[in-house]
Motif scaffolding. Structure first.
Motif: not given
Length: 90
Positions: A49-52, A74-90, A57-64
């Motif tokens: 899950r850390l790797f995912i 603000w991309a960092l905020v999106v990445c933190l939300v994404y990380a919380a979702a990955v660790f919760r649901f994946v 997060s790398a792709f989110i930052n590149l797209i941003w």
């Protein structure tokens, strides 16, 4: 190491990655985990899950950056939300 043009953000980035790897190694030793199935229907561990999270997060930052969506923090905020979702649901 002057040839690498280290800046504070670059050094902080690599320090955070190193700290994450050490933290997850200690967690794996102290609290062994059995793989679990999440929304992707594949077995994942904390490390998976850390790797995912890091890869996404790398792709989110590149797209941003590519789309010029605003300040990079603000991309960092999106990445933190994404990380919380990955660790919760994946």
């Amino acid at each position: 190491m002057s040839w690498m043009a280290w800046t504070w953000p670059t050094a902080a980035f690599f320090a955070v990655i190193a700290l994450l790897l050490v933290t997850f190694s200690i967690l794996a030793i102290r609290f062994p985990e059995t793989p679990r199935r999440g929304i992707l229907r594949i077995e994942t561990t904390r490390g998976d899950r850390l790797f995912i999270t890091l890869l996404g997060s790398a792709f989110i930052n590149l797209i941003w950056l590519g789309l010029g969506l605003g300040p990079q923090y603000w991309a960092l905020v999106v990445c933190l939300v994404y990380a919380a979702a990955v660790f919760r649901f994946v």
